[in-house]
Design a protein around this motif. Sequence first.
Motif, PDB file in Angstrom:
ATOM      1  N   PRO A 159       0.843  -1.380  -0.078  1.00 65.52           N
ATOM      2  CA  PRO A 159       0.060  -0.082  -0.159  1.00 65.52           C
ATOM      3  C   PRO A 159       0.751   1.198  -0.091  1.00 65.52           C
ATOM      4  O   PRO A 159       0.524   2.362  -0.589  1.00 65.52           O
ATOM      5  CB  PRO A 159      -0.862  -0.263   1.308  1.00 65.52           C
ATOM      6  CG  PRO A 159      -0.660  -1.609   1.918  1.00 65.52           C
ATOM      7  CD  PRO A 159       0.530  -2.100   1.043  1.00 65.52           C
ATOM      8  N   ASP A 160       2.159   1.156   0.593  1.00 57.91           N
ATOM      9  CA  ASP A 160       2.869   2.365   0.645  1.00 57.91           C
ATOM     10  C   ASP A 160       3.396   2.686  -0.888  1.00 57.91           C
ATOM     11  O   ASP A 160       3.732   3.872  -1.126  1.00 57.91           O
ATOM     12  CB  ASP A 160       4.143   2.076   1.401  1.00 57.91           C
ATOM     13  CG  ASP A 160       3.825   1.959   2.658  1.00 57.91           C
ATOM     14  OD1 ASP A 160       2.582   2.609   3.245  1.00 57.91           O
ATOM     15  OD2 ASP A 160       4.744   1.466   3.655  1.00 57.91           O
ATOM     16  N   LEU A 161       3.052   2.075  -2.008  1.00 52.48           N
ATOM     17  CA  LEU A 161       3.434   2.120  -3.288  1.00 52.48           C
ATOM     18  C   LEU A 161       2.494   2.712  -4.116  1.00 52.48           C
ATOM     19  O   LEU A 161       2.443   2.844  -5.242  1.00 52.48           O
ATOM     20  CB  LEU A 161       4.126   1.170  -3.739  1.00 52.48           C
ATOM     21  CG  LEU A 161       5.334   0.707  -3.276  1.00 52.48           C
ATOM     22  CD1 LEU A 161       6.090  -0.710  -4.154  1.00 52.48           C
ATOM     23  CD2 LEU A 161       6.564   1.733  -3.254  1.00 52.48           C
ATOM     24  N   CYS A 162       1.073   2.653  -3.352  1.00 52.35           N
ATOM     25  CA  CYS A 162      -0.121   3.249  -4.155  1.00 52.35           C
ATOM     26  C   CYS A 162      -0.448   4.635  -3.492  1.00 52.35           C
ATOM     27  O   CYS A 162      -0.460   4.901  -2.429  1.00 52.35           O
ATOM     28  CB  CYS A 162      -1.225   2.357  -3.519  1.00 52.35           C
ATOM     29  SG  CYS A 162      -1.097   0.588  -4.062  1.00 52.35           S
ATOM     30  N   ALA A 163      -0.685   5.484  -4.599  1.00 52.49           N
ATOM     31  CA  ALA A 163      -1.128   6.769  -4.367  1.00 52.49           C
ATOM     32  C   ALA A 163      -2.480   7.082  -5.019  1.00 52.49           C
ATOM     33  O   ALA A 163      -2.725   6.648  -6.123  1.00 52.49           O
ATOM     34  CB  ALA A 163       0.068   7.810  -4.939  1.00 52.49           C
ATOM     35  N   LEU A 164      -3.156   7.844  -4.335  1.00 56.76           N
ATOM     36  CA  LEU A 164      -4.674   8.093  -4.641  1.00 56.76           C
ATOM     37  C   LEU A 164      -4.709   9.695  -5.058  1.00 56.76           C
ATOM     38  O   LEU A 164      -4.126  10.390  -4.559  1.00 56.76           O
ATOM     39  CB  LEU A 164      -5.647   7.882  -3.540  1.00 56.76           C
ATOM     40  CG  LEU A 164      -5.546   6.560  -2.856  1.00 56.76           C
ATOM     41  CD1 LEU A 164      -6.768   6.242  -1.914  1.00 56.76           C
ATOM     42  CD2 LEU A 164      -5.838   5.372  -3.970  1.00 56.76           C
ATOM     43  N   GLY A 165      -5.350   9.716  -6.245  1.00 58.35           N
ATOM     44  CA  GLY A 165      -5.595  11.096  -6.448  1.00 58.35           C
ATOM     45  C   GLY A 165      -6.903  11.568  -7.250  1.00 58.35           C
ATOM     46  O   GLY A 165      -7.867  10.604  -7.129  1.00 58.35           O
ATOM     47  N   ALA A 166      -7.213  12.542  -7.631  1.00 56.47           N
ATOM     48  CA  ALA A 166      -8.450  13.145  -8.072  1.00 56.47           C
ATOM     49  C   ALA A 166      -8.699  12.766  -9.722  1.00 56.47           C
ATOM     50  O   ALA A 166      -8.866  13.259 -10.558  1.00 56.47           O
ATOM     51  CB  ALA A 166      -8.670  14.421  -8.282  1.00 56.47           C
ATOM     52  N   GLY A 167      -8.589  11.300  -9.824  1.00 56.69           N
ATOM     53  CA  GLY A 167      -8.881  10.785 -11.294  1.00 56.69           C
ATOM     54  C   GLY A 167      -7.338  10.470 -12.192  1.00 56.69           C
ATOM     55  O   GLY A 167      -6.386  11.103 -11.692  1.00 56.69           O
ATOM     56  N   VAL A 168      -7.658   9.634 -12.969  1.00 55.95           N
ATOM     57  CA  VAL A 168      -6.311   9.328 -13.672  1.00 55.95           C
ATOM     58  C   VAL A 168      -5.721  10.275 -14.447  1.00 55.95           C
ATOM     59  O   VAL A 168      -4.433  10.513 -14.664  1.00 55.95           O
ATOM     60  CB  VAL A 168      -6.695   8.219 -14.642  1.00 55.95           C
ATOM     61  CG1 VAL A 168      -5.659   7.963 -15.806  1.00 55.95           C
ATOM     62  CG2 VAL A 168      -6.965   6.820 -13.964  1.00 55.95           C
ATOM     63  N   ALA A 169      -6.518  11.292 -14.851  1.00 50.67           N
ATOM     64  CA  ALA A 169      -5.859  12.735 -15.748  1.00 50.67           C
ATOM     65  C   ALA A 169      -4.924  13.333 -14.631  1.00 50.67           C
ATOM     66  O   ALA A 169      -3.796  13.857 -14.872  1.00 50.67           O
ATOM     67  CB  ALA A 169      -6.964  13.478 -16.082  1.00 50.67           C
ATOM     68  N   SER A 170      -5.493  13.492 -13.443  1.00 48.70           N
ATOM     69  CA  SER A 170      -4.960  13.990 -12.251  1.00 48.70           C
ATOM     70  C   SER A 170      -3.354  13.381 -12.148  1.00 48.70           C
ATOM     71  O   SER A 170      -2.373  13.807 -11.806  1.00 48.70           O
ATOM     72  CB  SER A 170      -5.582  14.457 -11.090  1.00 48.70           C
ATOM     73  OG  SER A 170      -4.821  14.943 -10.115  1.00 48.70           O
ATOM     74  N   LYS A 315     -14.237   4.168 -15.086  1.00 48.44           N
ATOM     75  CA  LYS A 315     -14.912   3.049 -16.194  1.00 48.44           C
ATOM     76  C   LYS A 315     -15.417   2.054 -15.599  1.00 48.44           C
ATOM     77  O   LYS A 315     -16.628   1.581 -15.727  1.00 48.44           O
ATOM     78  CB  LYS A 315     -13.774   3.137 -17.101  1.00 48.44           C
ATOM     79  CG  LYS A 315     -13.164   4.227 -17.692  1.00 48.44           C
ATOM     80  CD  LYS A 315     -14.078   5.109 -18.386  1.00 48.44           C
ATOM     81  CE  LYS A 315     -13.448   6.311 -19.052  1.00 48.44           C
ATOM     82  NZ  LYS A 315     -14.252   7.060 -19.426  1.00 48.44           N
ATOM     83  N   ASP A 316     -14.462   0.941 -15.025  1.00 49.29           N
ATOM     84  CA  ASP A 316     -15.038  -0.092 -14.513  1.00 49.29           C
ATOM     85  C   ASP A 316     -15.899   0.092 -13.313  1.00 49.29           C
ATOM     86  O   ASP A 316     -17.036  -0.722 -13.260  1.00 49.29           O
ATOM     87  CB  ASP A 316     -13.737  -1.058 -13.681  1.00 49.29           C
ATOM     88  CG  ASP A 316     -12.776  -1.362 -15.021  1.00 49.29           C
ATOM     89  OD1 ASP A 316     -13.413  -1.314 -16.190  1.00 49.29           O
ATOM     90  OD2 ASP A 316     -11.778  -1.630 -14.581  1.00 49.29           O
ATOM     91  N   PHE A 317     -15.945   1.043 -12.676  1.00 47.69           N
ATOM     92  CA  PHE A 317     -17.013   1.376 -11.389  1.00 47.69           C
ATOM     93  C   PHE A 317     -18.092   2.120 -11.668  1.00 47.69           C
ATOM     94  O   PHE A 317     -18.883   2.440 -11.101  1.00 47.69           O
ATOM     95  CB  PHE A 317     -16.164   1.548 -10.175  1.00 47.69           C
ATOM     96  CG  PHE A 317     -15.111   0.504  -9.667  1.00 47.69           C
ATOM     97  CD1 PHE A 317     -16.101  -0.143  -8.542  1.00 47.69           C
ATOM     98  CD2 PHE A 317     -14.046   0.491  -9.975  1.00 47.69           C
ATOM     99  CE1 PHE A 317     -15.138  -1.229  -7.873  1.00 47.69           C
ATOM    100  CE2 PHE A 317     -13.215  -0.586  -9.366  1.00 47.69           C
ATOM    101  CZ  PHE A 317     -13.721  -1.467  -8.404  1.00 47.69           C
ATOM    102  N   GLY A 318     -17.870   2.736 -13.142  1.00 47.07           N
ATOM    103  CA  GLY A 318     -18.876   3.732 -13.388  1.00 47.07           C
ATOM    104  C   GLY A 318     -18.967   5.025 -12.322  1.00 47.07           C
ATOM    105  O   GLY A 318     -20.231   5.327 -12.030  1.00 47.07           O
ATOM    106  N   ALA A 319     -17.909   5.494 -11.981  1.00 45.84           N
ATOM    107  CA  ALA A 319     -18.133   6.417 -10.620  1.00 45.84           C
ATOM    108  C   ALA A 319     -16.997   7.603 -10.988  1.00 45.84           C
ATOM    109  O   ALA A 319     -16.160   7.974 -10.161  1.00 45.84           O
ATOM    110  CB  ALA A 319     -17.624   5.876  -9.496  1.00 45.84           C
ATOM    111  N   SER A 320     -17.185   8.223 -12.173  1.00 47.06           N
ATOM    112  CA  SER A 320     -16.324   9.548 -12.633  1.00 47.06           C
ATOM    113  C   SER A 320     -16.587  10.591 -11.693  1.00 47.06           C
ATOM    114  O   SER A 320     -15.576  11.361 -11.372  1.00 47.06           O
ATOM    115  CB  SER A 320     -16.553   9.745 -14.142  1.00 47.06           C
ATOM    116  OG  SER A 320     -17.748  10.073 -14.093  1.00 47.06           O
ATOM    117  N   GLY A 321     -17.847  10.552 -11.130  1.00 45.21           N
ATOM    118  CA  GLY A 321     -17.819  11.827 -10.173  1.00 45.21           C
ATOM    119  C   GLY A 321     -17.049  11.644  -8.835  1.00 45.21           C
ATOM    120  O   GLY A 321     -16.977  12.826  -8.185  1.00 45.21           O
TER     121      GLY A 321
END
Length: 323
Positions: A159-170, A315-321
């Motif tokens: 998990p330390d190598l996983c980073a979350l952000g505001a979408g793939v574009a970001s 896409k896979d989760f249909g949750a772009s919002g």
Amino acid sequence: QRQFSSDLLSLSRRGQRAALPPTRPHWSGFISCLQDPCDALHNPEGYIALCLAENKLVQELLANRLLSSGTAIGAFSESVVYGYNGFLGLPTARQAVAYLLERRFLFAEGRRVRSQRHASSSRDDLRATLDYEEDADEGGSAVVPRPSSPGPDPDRIDPDLCALGAGVASLLSHVLFIICQPHDAILIPAPFYASFENDLQALALCVPWPVYMANPRLGPTVKELEHAALMAEREGLSVRAMLLTNPNDPLGVVYRPITMTNSIEWARGRGMHTIVDEIYALSVHRPKESEFESVIRLLNNEMCDDVHLLYGLSKDFGASGFR
């Protein structure tokens, strides 16, 4: 009190550049769809956005799962969620992402996954213990064991190598901002996702450079990649990275594993970074018949510091919002 004009003169130069509308031909139509969306009952004359890929059929299923008591308690019951906890995303969320990547990306189809909960408050309290065995009941075929690897456990995503952000574009913009200099060239097999041009240029100031292929369905060859790199260098550009989308957008094809590994090895030979966008990874039709393999598995979970996987919920989760 100072009054600012209504134009862009009150912004910095980079702010003015970022505020300019993208040059993509569909952008104005897309904005019209957002401002005046069609509704069968209340706004039948509104617009329908055909330029979007959204799986609205899973929204109710996803909402029911997220609103369940177990999900809410697990996500928001710990005090760490409400305080400063680092800058890469909530720890529990990153643990969940690591588990998803292990279960759906790292290990091949045709294996059954069993879950066991532990009373421990460590990562294993969130993550299921994975037991992989041949899934004879579903007609799965045996999978050749992956070779052992020195260093970190190759069967675990850290998990330390996983980073979350505001979408793939970001995330893409941030990765390029970190690894590239302004005006570095990024090789992208053509045709490519229309928004990549803006994603590369808006913040990181990189130059998207198309890789033209004799057969786009098969993906780039080493010869085609080298030719594109040489053309960019002749224009005075430094070729810093390669961006691959697999499954591909807009073609919808899946690159063969040998295409992916050959491309990555070529990039490594040139000292380049490779970014792999797998946002459609779990939307492959007939996955057991497809040749799709995540780059995590192709590289035996040894991404080193030059290969970067991007994945999102749009896409896979249909949750772009959620971005």
